[in-house]
Scaffold this active site. Structure first.
Site, short mmCIF file in Angstrom:
data_model
loop_
_atom_site.label_atom_id
_atom_site.label_comp_id
_atom_site.label_asym_id
_atom_site.label_seq_id
_atom_site.Cartn_x
_atom_site.Cartn_y
_atom_site.Cartn_z
N LYS A 73 0.88 -1.35 0.04
CA LYS A 73 -0.02 0.08 0.13
C LYS A 73 0.99 1.32 -0.11
CE LYS A 73 -2.27 0.90 3.71
NZ LYS A 73 -1.74 -0.30 4.19
N THR A 75 3.98 1.34 -0.73
CA THR A 75 4.80 1.48 -2.02
C THR A 75 3.85 2.05 -3.34
OG1 THR A 75 5.81 -0.31 -1.33
CG2 THR A 75 5.97 -0.07 -3.72
N ARG A 96 2.45 8.20 7.02
CA ARG A 96 2.77 7.83 8.33
C ARG A 96 4.16 7.65 8.76
NH1 ARG A 96 -1.18 3.60 9.98
NH2 ARG A 96 -0.29 2.97 7.97
N LYS A 107 6.08 -6.67 10.84
CA LYS A 107 5.23 -6.06 9.72
C LYS A 107 6.42 -5.39 8.62
CE LYS A 107 1.94 -2.36 8.68
NZ LYS A 107 2.87 -1.62 8.14
N ALA A 275 -3.81 1.55 12.50
CA ALA A 275 -5.23 1.26 11.94
C ALA A 275 -5.97 0.30 12.66
CB ALA A 275 -5.44 1.35 10.54
N PHE A 303 -3.75 -0.50 7.03
CA PHE A 303 -4.22 -1.79 6.78
C PHE A 303 -5.41 -1.82 5.78
CE2 PHE A 303 -2.38 -2.47 11.18
CZ PHE A 303 -1.61 -3.29 10.82
N PHE A 383 3.85 -8.32 -9.20
CA PHE A 383 4.96 -9.23 -8.68
C PHE A 383 5.46 -10.16 -10.08
CE2 PHE A 383 3.41 -8.32 -4.66
CZ PHE A 383 4.25 -8.56 -3.85
N TRP A 411 7.04 -0.85 -8.35
CA TRP A 411 8.15 -1.57 -7.46
C TRP A 411 9.43 -1.75 -8.39
CZ3 TRP A 411 11.33 -5.72 -7.19
CH2 TRP A 411 11.96 -5.84 -6.12
#
Length: 558
Positions: A73, A75, A96, A107, A275, A303, A383, A411
């Site tokens: 998210k 990224t 954040r 995480k 969150a 999240f 991916f 990415w």
């Protein structure tokens, strides 16, 4: 094929002096308070001076329920911001700050990944500009002053059994969840049961992220309810006399941080409530300032959309008077497979049926987000193991819910991989089709607000709450807090309160374990199921792999 790690890519970044980044948004060097060469705080004087400007377009990035496969998210937030700049738009991102808990737990960090990152990545994921330390200190100063007040005679007649203010630290430490302080006799005060939460769950964190300026910050800090008397009258932080000193500790932390992406675009990084146990959004002051300076502002909520996006809409937008123009919902083929029952070890094998089986999770999030009256675009975070057939299955599922799904390769390719997404998002934002409305009204009862979230967002059959909790909610309504929004604390892994129920479960109920009044922040926290406000470390925490190499560089940090 081998790929560079996030930290290797970040170390190769060609960063520009932070004054140049500020200049892109019209900030003079005099309004930036540098922390080294590549990060700075933005002065309150500058923020006050731009309030008369027109707002840009606000784009919210959220995601499906997280899985061990990863969704990307942050990224995607960074990649979309870079993509908007690449197609000629003046854009900034707002994210954040990172908590040390997940950095050293499981995480990961909060700076993005691959070629869609915010730098300096190592500093951002560690001490950064000290904001979290200031929040921790301000919170614990209040804790110390409460116990000190009781020690020196308890003039306010605080009932030691009804102190509701806990302590915090920015680390996962399950041993501190429940504890007794004040042992050792008279010199150490009165023995009582208490505990620690993680700093990101602190009401002080929420207050900093919702306050508009220092005056608002001090008022909100003063409004914190810390305890009750024997006749159940509330005791506020201002009664203890802590609000002024807490404001002093938070004076610098209140100013938003400015850094840059790998492509030298401006990024506001400020605040960091989780969150799942807090409201999950970066600070109001950072977002509203960015909206005055950029034509497009890309922000995220933590999240899955059932948590972060719901709170963004019902808490942050309500408090800040803002509304999103577009929502981007991040999904991956791998996560859809896991929702469809595939184990993590088998994710690299094509399985179109499992993707389709997992897509109801995506569909429910799309439906929920559209209920807020905002256009939704699905970003498929690519991916290398994804196949065309699997990607098409997600496109088909999104289309069935009336949304468009766009493949993104940020990415691996940076902004070049988000041109299509950026173009479409800008078109939707410019079209002005959003008709945003929160999920519930201010004047709805507190329990009805909880039930509305549970039934309309989680699709639960009912909310389970004993008489003690229902009575507590009614007492808060009678005391004048019935207008407050709800901040649900719930597992991030499922729409339900059972983290093992993936997909789009039905036939479940939401059990409420506890409710907490955050009068300073301005919401009621509802703790559901087994969620903890002080997480624990996993069996093999990331800290085991983190250290310094012979050159003095950090290794193992992503």
């Amino acid at each position: 094929m081998s790929y560079k790690s996030d930290i290797e890519i970040a170390r190769e970044a060609k960063k520009r002096p932070i004054q140049e980044i500020g200049a892109k948004l019209g900030m003079d060097a005099d309004h930036l308070l540098p922390y080294g060469h590549d990060k700075a705080k933005i002065s309150q004087d500058f923020i006050d001076g731009v309030q008369g400007k027109k707002n840009g377009k606000l784009i919210l990035v959220t995601a499906i329920n997280p899985t061990p496969a990863g969704e990307g998210k942050t990224t995607t937030t960074v990649g979309l911001g870079d993509g908007l700049n690449r197609i000629g738009k003046r854009a900034a991102i707002c994210i954040r700050e990172a908590s040390l808990g997940p950095c050293f737990g499981m995480k990961g960090g909060a700076a993005g990944g691959g070629y869609a990152q915010v730098v300096p990545m190592e500093e951002m994921n560690l001490h950064f500009t000290g904001d979290f330390h200031a929040i921790t200190a301000a919170h614990n100063l209040l804790s110390a002053m409460i116990d000190n007040h009781i020690y020196w005679g308890n003039e306010l007649e605080i009932d030691e059994r009804r102190i509701v203010w806990r302590r915090v630290m920015d680390m996962n430490d399950r041993a501190l969840r429940d504890m007794v302080v004040g042992l050792g006799g008279v010199p150490n005060g009165f023995a009582r049961q208490t505990g620690f939460d993680i700093t990101v769950a602190s009401e002080v964190m929420a207050i900093l992220c919702l306050a508009r300026n220092l005056d608002d910050l001090k008022k909100r800090l003063g409004d914190i309810i810390v305890a009750y008397t024997r006749d159940r009258q509330p005791i506020y932080a201002r009664d203890i006399g802590a609000d002024g000193a807490m404001t002093v500790l938070l004076k610098d932390a209140m100013q938003p941080n400015l850094v840059q992406t790998l492509e030298n675009n401006p990024a506001f990084v400020h605040g960091g409530p989780f969150a799942n146990i807090a409201h999950g959004c970066n600070s109001v002051i950072a977002t509203t300032t960015a909206l005055k300076l950029a034509d497009y502002v890309v922000t995220e909520a933590g999240f899955g959309a059932d948590l972060g996006a719901e709170k963004f809409m019902n808490i942050k937008c309500r408090k800040a008077g803002i509304a999103p123009d577009v929502v981007v919902l991040v999904a991956t083929v791998r996560a859809m497979k896991m929702n469809g029952g595939v184990s993590k070890a088998d994710l690299d094998q094509e399985n179109v049926a499992a993707v389709a089986e997992g897509c109801p999770n995506l569909g429910r999030h799309i439906s929920n987000l559209k209920a807020f009256g905002v256009p939704v675009v699905v970003a498929i975070n690519h991916f290398v193991t994804d196949t065309d057939a699997e990607i098409q299955a997600i496109r088909d599922a999104a289309r069935a819910e009336g949304a468009e799904a766009i493949l993104c390769k940020h990415w691996a390719e940076g902004s070049a991989g988000t041109i299509e997404l950026a173009t479409r998002v800008a078109q939707l934002a410019d079209a002005g089709a959003a008709q945003f409305a929160p999920l519930y009204r201010d004047d709805m009862g507190l329990f009805e607000k909880i039930r509305t979230i549970a039934t309309r967002i989680y699709r639960a059959d009912d909310v389970l709450a004993d008489k003690k909790i229902r009575d507590q909610l009614r007492q808060w309504e009678d005391a004048g807090y019935g207008h407050l929004p709800i901040c649900m604390a719930k597992t991030q892994y499922s729409f339900s309160t059972d983290p093992n129920l993936r997909g789009a479960p039905t036939g479940h109920s939401v059990p409420i374990r506890e409710v907490r009044l955050s009068a300073g922040a301005g919401f009621v926290v509802v703790i559901c199921g087994e969620i903890m406000t002080m997480p624990g470390l996993p069996r093999k925490p990331a800290a085991l792999e983190i250290g310094l190499n012979e050159a003095g560089d950090v290794e193992g940090l992503f």
